[in-house]
Design an enzyme around this catalytic site. Structure first.
Site, PDB file in Angstrom:
ATOM      1  N   ARG A 109       0.852  -1.200   0.000  1.00  0.00           N
ATOM      2  CA  ARG A 109       0.000   0.000   0.000  1.00  0.00           C
ATOM      3  C   ARG A 109       0.886   1.248   0.000  1.00  0.00           C
ATOM      4  NH1 ARG A 109      -1.736   1.397   4.858  1.00  0.00           N
ATOM      5  NH2 ARG A 109      -2.606  -0.642   5.346  1.00  0.00           N
ATOM      6  N   TYR A 148     -14.681  19.112 -15.487  1.00  0.00           N
ATOM      7  CA  TYR A 148     -15.128  17.718 -15.591  1.00  0.00           C
ATOM      8  C   TYR A 148     -16.237  17.466 -14.541  1.00  0.00           C
ATOM      9  CZ  TYR A 148     -15.175  12.714 -14.725  1.00  0.00           C
ATOM     10  OH  TYR A 148     -15.584  11.429 -14.504  1.00  0.00           O
ATOM     11  N   ASP A 170      -5.414  20.536 -13.506  1.00  0.00           N
ATOM     12  CA  ASP A 170      -5.774  19.239 -14.078  1.00  0.00           C
ATOM     13  C   ASP A 170      -5.302  19.283 -15.538  1.00  0.00           C
ATOM     14  OD1 ASP A 170      -7.002  17.111 -15.366  1.00  0.00           O
ATOM     15  OD2 ASP A 170      -8.826  17.204 -14.148  1.00  0.00           O
ATOM     16  N   LYS A 223      -6.370   8.505 -19.276  1.00  0.00           N
ATOM     17  CA  LYS A 223      -6.578   9.123 -20.585  1.00  0.00           C
ATOM     18  C   LYS A 223      -5.310   9.063 -21.444  1.00  0.00           C
ATOM     19  CE  LYS A 223     -10.633   9.696 -18.926  1.00  0.00           C
ATOM     20  NZ  LYS A 223     -10.765  10.296 -17.664  1.00  0.00           N
TER      21      LYS A 223
HETATM   22  N1  PLP Z   1     -10.155  15.078 -14.919  1.00  0.00           N
HETATM   23  C1  PLP Z   1     -10.645  15.107 -16.175  1.00  0.00           C
HETATM   24  C2  PLP Z   1     -10.424  16.330 -17.020  1.00  0.00           C
HETATM   25  C3  PLP Z   1     -11.358  14.022 -16.679  1.00  0.00           C
HETATM   26  O1  PLP Z   1     -11.850  14.071 -17.921  1.00  0.00           O
HETATM   27  C4  PLP Z   1     -11.555  12.891 -15.835  1.00  0.00           C
HETATM   28  C5  PLP Z   1     -12.317  11.707 -16.308  1.00  0.00           C
HETATM   29  O2  PLP Z   1     -12.956  11.746 -17.330  1.00  0.00           O
HETATM   30  C6  PLP Z   1     -11.030  12.901 -14.532  1.00  0.00           C
HETATM   31  C7  PLP Z   1     -10.339  14.011 -14.113  1.00  0.00           C
HETATM   32  C8  PLP Z   1     -11.249  11.733 -13.590  1.00  0.00           C
HETATM   33  O3  PLP Z   1     -10.390  10.701 -13.895  1.00  0.00           O
HETATM   34  P1  PLP Z   1     -10.735   9.135 -13.624  1.00  0.00           P
HETATM   35  O4  PLP Z   1     -11.873   8.793 -14.527  1.00  0.00           O
HETATM   36  O5  PLP Z   1      -9.442   8.466 -13.985  1.00  0.00           O
HETATM   37  O6  PLP Z   1     -11.076   9.013 -12.195  1.00  0.00           O
END
Ligand code: PLP
Length: 378
Positions: A46, A98, A170, A195
């Site tokens: 962990r 998001y 982000d 992604k």
């Molecule tokens: N940030 C953005 C811009 C996203 O598009 C996403 C998911 O689509 C996330 C964060 C969250 O990531 P995860 O789906 O890996 O938890």
């Protein structure tokens, strides 16, 4: 080392016992100790795992950070950053965000006494006006999901750095291949590694990259204490994906530019949202802040109805109707009901997100086939 070399070699020494060129998948939950606490740097998986360490070093290298800290998903990475705050702290974030991040902020952290202001961060005076005595964090997402707006990272961090406010970007939509927020003044970068970094739609993961010692200490403590960690196989898949990040993103961006131009000239298209188009309101800022314009394209139809948009999305063959983005395959999605469905309609519409908006994640297929697919759906 330049980016393309780092993407292959950062943190990737050949394995010492066998010379294996790829980091092995250390599929273990624990590690033998010679005497209590006398071990080789790993005591329990962990807390740490060598496959995860290799991925963390790789992400740190790409984002020009001292450390990368990996989590089991993108939202787990966001959750960890938010848990460094205390009740009463105030956060400024973009109003085009998001949907899962918005849901986490408003449906989890507001319950724990964190206050949020969602503003149009493309307008720096809105960010400045939202600052309060207790503002502790500014959360950026640029390009934004799904309207592809561009936030001026340098301008925002000029405001936060002089006030001792943590700034986090982000960077999921751009990937470090196109944008490195730490070099523009941000304290930390967050990724959904699900992604572009993973790149093959076969793994969920998240990461934070930073050189901020206090944040590193707090996040490492959380990794150990809260335990939202990725497994070694997932780390391996992400490492494997990152090795081809440069070539994948380059091809996706080339395709996206051609598709955005094609859509902007199409008689059935209403509006195209793509930072690479001259008509995009922050085109010049995107050209300055990013190395290229990304591979996400959103658009609306001239007949601006949800029914027409749904019909279009069900007719594409190569563009698969699915959540997510950043993989080698092209995807099409309906933000209002899918990725952003948890944002109330009035809040969505106030931020400019209409029910009829269509979002494309452009992959690396032949662009002629992609354009043909969109044309037959029209
Ligand atoms: N940030 C953005 C811009 C996203 O598009 C996403 C998911 O689509 C996330 C964060 C969250 O990531 P995860 O789906 O890996 O938890």
């Amino acid at each position: 080392m330049k980016f393309n070399t780092k993407a292959i070699h950062a943190g990737q020494k050949n394995e010492e016992t066998t010379g294996a060129v790829m980091p092995p998948i250390f599929q273990t939950s624990t590690y033998a100790q010679k005497a209590p606490n006398d071990h080789q740097g790993y005591d329990y998986a962990r807390v740490g795992n060598p496959t995860r360490t290799a991925l963390e070093k790789m992400i740190a290298g790409l984002e020009e950070a001292d450390e990368g800290i990996c989590f089991s998903s993108g939202v787990a990475a966001i959750d960890a950053v938010m848990k460094t705050l205390r009740p009463g702290d105030h956060v400024i974030s973009t109003n085009d965000l998001y949907g899962g991040t918005y849901r986490l902020f408003t449906q989890i952290f507001e319950n724990y006494g964190i206050k949020f202001s969602f503003v149009d961060m493309t307008n720096i005076s809105e960010v400045e006006n939202a600052l309060q005595e207790n503002t502790k964090l500014v959360w950026m997402e640029t390009p934004t999901n799904p309207l592809l707006r561009i936030i001026d990272i340098e301008a925002v961090t000029n405001l936060t750095n002089s006030r001792n406010i943590l700034s986090v970007v982000d960077n999921t939509f751009a990937s470090p291949y196109l944008q490195r927020p730490l070099t523009l003044g941000a304290d930390a970068v967050m990724h959904s590694t699900t992604k572009y970094l993973g790149g093959h739609s076969d793994v969920i993961g998240g990461a934070v990259a930073t050189s901020n010692k206090d944040l590193i200490e707090k996040l490492r403590f959380q990794v150990k204490t809260c335990g939202a960690v990725p497994g070694p196989m997932d780390c391996y898949l992400t490492i494997r994906g990152i090795k081809t990040l440069s070539v994948r993103v380059q091809r996706s961006v080339e395709n996206a530019k051609k598709i955005a131009t094609h859509l902007s000239e199409h008689p059935k298209v209403g509006k195209v949202f793509y930072p690479g188009l001259d008509s995009h309101p922050q085109h010049k800022l995107a050209a300055k802040q990013m190395d290229d314009f990304g591979a996400m394209v959103s658009f609306s139809l001239k007949n601006d109805s949800i029914e027409k948009a749904s019909e279009f999305m069900s007719k594409t063959d190569i563009f698969t109707l699915a959540e997510s983005l950043g993989g080698v395959e092209s995807l099409i999605s309906h933000p209002a009901s899918m990725t952003h469905g948890s944002i109330p309609k009035d809040v969505r519409e106030k931020a400019g997100l209409k029910d009829s908006l269509i979002r494309l994640s452009v992959g690396i297929e032949d662009v002629d086939d992609l354009i043909k697919d969109l044309n037959q759906a029209f």
